[in-house]
Write an enzyme that holds these catalytic residues in place. Structure first.
Site, PDB file in Angstrom:
ATOM      1  N   ASP A  83       3.902   1.227  -2.999  1.00 45.31           N
ATOM      2  CA  ASP A  83       3.539   2.363  -2.154  1.00 45.31           C
ATOM      3  C   ASP A  83       4.719   3.303  -1.905  1.00 45.31           C
ATOM      4  O   ASP A  83       5.876   2.883  -1.846  1.00 45.31           O
ATOM      5  CB  ASP A  83       3.006   1.824  -0.818  1.00 45.31           C
ATOM      6  CG  ASP A  83       2.236   2.859  -0.032  1.00 45.31           C
ATOM      7  OD1 ASP A  83       1.878   3.900  -0.603  1.00 45.31           O
ATOM      8  OD2 ASP A  83       1.978   2.614   1.163  1.00 45.31           O
ATOM      9  N   GLU A 190      -1.347   6.912  -8.173  1.00 46.16           N
ATOM     10  CA  GLU A 190      -1.895   7.684  -7.065  1.00 46.16           C
ATOM     11  C   GLU A 190      -0.840   8.697  -6.633  1.00 46.16           C
ATOM     12  O   GLU A 190       0.355   8.386  -6.615  1.00 46.16           O
ATOM     13  CB  GLU A 190      -2.246   6.774  -5.889  1.00 46.16           C
ATOM     14  CG  GLU A 190      -2.651   7.544  -4.631  1.00 46.16           C
ATOM     15  CD  GLU A 190      -3.159   6.634  -3.518  1.00 46.16           C
ATOM     16  OE1 GLU A 190      -4.297   6.141  -3.655  1.00 46.16           O
ATOM     17  OE2 GLU A 190      -2.421   6.403  -2.550  1.00 46.16           O
TER      18      GLU A 190
END
Length: 417
Positions: A83, A190
Site C-alpha cells: 500500500d 492501483e
C-alpha cells in the site's frame, strides 16, 4: 493452487483487511466466511509508513497472513496489497516479499492548491503538456449515455495540479510491471489520488487514467478523492445520495478507459455508503481498511484488561496532537473525556471505541474519540510497555479478538453484498 500464496484477483469485488499487529487474519477469515457473497479478500495489506511505525517488515506481514490462512484451511484465492508506494525502493522491498497488488501514491507530486488558484495563477504555473492541446475541446461519450467535455481551462488547471503526479505514477507503474515480469509473477496496480484536499473532478480522473493507459500502465483499480468526508475510523460525513451519483459518474469513466475498479480508501466503518458504493460501481469495487482492526484489538483490551486500556487512552491523548499531523481527521481532545474522568469502563469504551448497540442500523461509528486512538497506533505499538502489553493481551484472548473482528467486519461485508 497453493492458497497460502497471494494471487491477482482481477475485477472481482475485493475487500482489503489491513492488519497492523499481525494477529487479525483469523477474525477476517471468520467474517468473510460467515458473510458469504462473492467478495474476495486482500489479507496482507500494509504501507511502508505503517510498517515503519510498527517495526514490521514486508515478509513479516506476508508470513503472518499466510500462517493464519494455512491454520484456517483457507482455500479461496486471496490478494496482498503493498500500500501507498512512493519510490522504486519501496516497490522492490514489497515485490521481494511476494506482494501482488501495488498501490501507487503520487500525492507528494500533486499541487494541493491548484483548485484555489485564479486563472492568472494557473497560467503562471502551467508548463506546456502535449496532452492539454490533444484533449482540448474533446467530447467523450461515456457508457452511461452521458458525455464529458474536456475544456481547455480545466485541462490547464489539471496539468498544474497533476502533471508531475502523472509522470511519477507512470514511472513507478512501469517499474512495477518490469519487476514483476523479471520475477515471472503477475501483478496488479492501483492508483491512489484520494489524498488531496479537493474531490477529484471527472476531467481529472479521465486525464490521469488515460495518460497511464497510453503509457502502458494497466490499472486494476483507481481511488479518486470522492465527495464528502472519508475520515479515519468513523462513518461517511456528507450526502449519501450525492455520493452515489458522483461515484456512478466516476464508474462510467472507469468503464470507458478500463474497465477497472473504483477503490474506496479509508473505507472502514463507512457502512452508510456501502450499498450506494456497490450499486454505483455495479460491483466493480475495492474497499480498503486498515486501522479499524487495531481499534478492535483495543476493544479486546478494554474488555479484558481495564488498567492497560486506561493507560493506552491516556498515552494516546498525550500523543494525539503530534501523531494526527499525517491524517485528515476532525477530532480534538475535547471530543472525548480524559480516562480519569470516566469511572465506568463500558462508558470509556463507548467514548473512545463506540458500541454497535449505540449505532443506527445501516450506519457506522461516528464518535470522534475513535480518531484519537486510531492516529496514535504507531506510538502505542512501539512504546516499551504498552506495545508488549497489547500483544500479550491479544495472545491471552484470541477468541475474544476473533469474535469482535467477525462481528465488526461481518457488518461491513454484508452491507457491500
Amino acid at each position: 493452487m497453493n492458497s497460502q500464496k497471494p494471487t491477482a484477483l482481477n475485477l472481482q469485488p475485493t475487500f482489503g483487511f489491513g492488519d497492523r499487529l499481525g494477529g487479525a487474519t483469523p477474525g477476517h477469515i471468520a467474517a468473510l466466511r460467515h458473510a458469504g457473497g462473492d467478495i474476495r479478500a486482500i489479507f496482507a495489506q500494509q504501507s511502508i509508513r505503517e510498517m515503519a511505525r510498527t517495526n514490521r517488515e514486508p515478509h513479516q506481514v506476508m508470513q503472518d497472513a499466510a500462517d493464519a490462512l494455512a491454520a484456517a484451511d483457507y482455500e479461496q484465492p486471496w490478494g496482498s496489497d503493498a500500500d501507498h508506494l512512493k519510490t522504486q525502493l519501496d516497490v522492490d522491498r514489497m515485490m521481494q516479499a511476494g506482494f501482488t497488488f501495488f498501490t501507487i501514491d503520487p500525492s507528494d507530486h500533486v499541487d494541493q492548491q491548484a483548485d484555489n488558484y485564479s486563472a492568472e495563477q494557473v497560467r503562471e504555473r502551467y508548463r506546456r503538456r502535449e496532452w492539454v492541446n490533444e484533449y482540448a475541446d474533446q467530447v467523450v461519450d461515456l457508457p452511461d449515455g452521458n458525455t464529458l467535455t474536456l475544456d481547455p481551462d480545466g485541462l490547464e488547471r489539471a496539468a498544474v495540479k497533476y502533471a508531475a503526479a502523472i509522470d511519477h505514477a507512470i514511472k513507478l507503474g512501469l517499474h512495477i510491471q518490469r519487476a514483476a515480469e523479471q520475477m515471472g509473477r503477475k501483478c496488479e496496480i492501483e492508483l491512489s489520488v484520494d489524498e488531496t484536499s479537493q474531490p477529484t473532478k471527472l476531467l481529472e480522473h479521465y486525464v490521469i487514467a488515460d495518460q497511464l493507459r497510453r503509457a502502458g500502465v494497466g490499472l486494476v483499480s483507481l481511488a479518486p478523492r470522492f465527495i464528502g468526508e472519508l475520515e479515519k475510523g468513523i462513518d461517511f460525513i456528507g450526502d449519501v445520495a450525492a455520493f452515489e451519483a458522483s461515484v456512478a459518474q466516476h464508474a462510467a469513466i472507469a468503464q470507458k478507459l478500463g474497465p477497472y475498479k473504483l477503490s474506496l480508501h479509508s473505507g472502514s466503518d463507512k457502512l452508510s455508503i456501502y450499498p450506494a458504493f456497490a450499486q454505483a460501481t455495479s460491483g466493480l469495487f475495492h474497499v480498503k481498511t486498515a486501522g479499524t482492526s487495531y481499534l478492535e484489538a483495543l476493544r479486546v483490551v478494554a474488555r479484558r484488561d481495564e488498567t492497560l486500556f486506561r493507560r493506552i487512552v491516556s498515552f494516546s491523548r498525550d500523543r494525539y496532537e503530534i501523531d494526527r499531523a499525517t491524517y485528515h481527521v476532525h477530532a480534538t481532545l475535547n471530543d472525548a473525556p480524559p480516562e480519569a474522568d470516566v469511572a465506568d469502563i463500558k462508558e470509556l469504551e463507548s467514548h473512545y471505541l463506540e458500541l454497535w448497540d449505540e449505532v443506527e442500523p445501516g450506519k457506522g461509528f461516528t464518535k470522534p474519540g475513535r480518531q484519537i486512538l486510531h492516529c496514535t497506533f504507531g506510538s502505542v505499538v512501539t512504546e516499551a510497555d504498552l506495545g508488549p502489553g497489547l500483544s500479550a493481551c491479544l495472545h491471552r484472548h484470541p477468541d475474544t479478538y476473533l469474535e469482535l473482528l467477525d462481528e465488526h467486519f461481518g457488518r461491513h461485508l454484508r452491507a457491500l453484498s
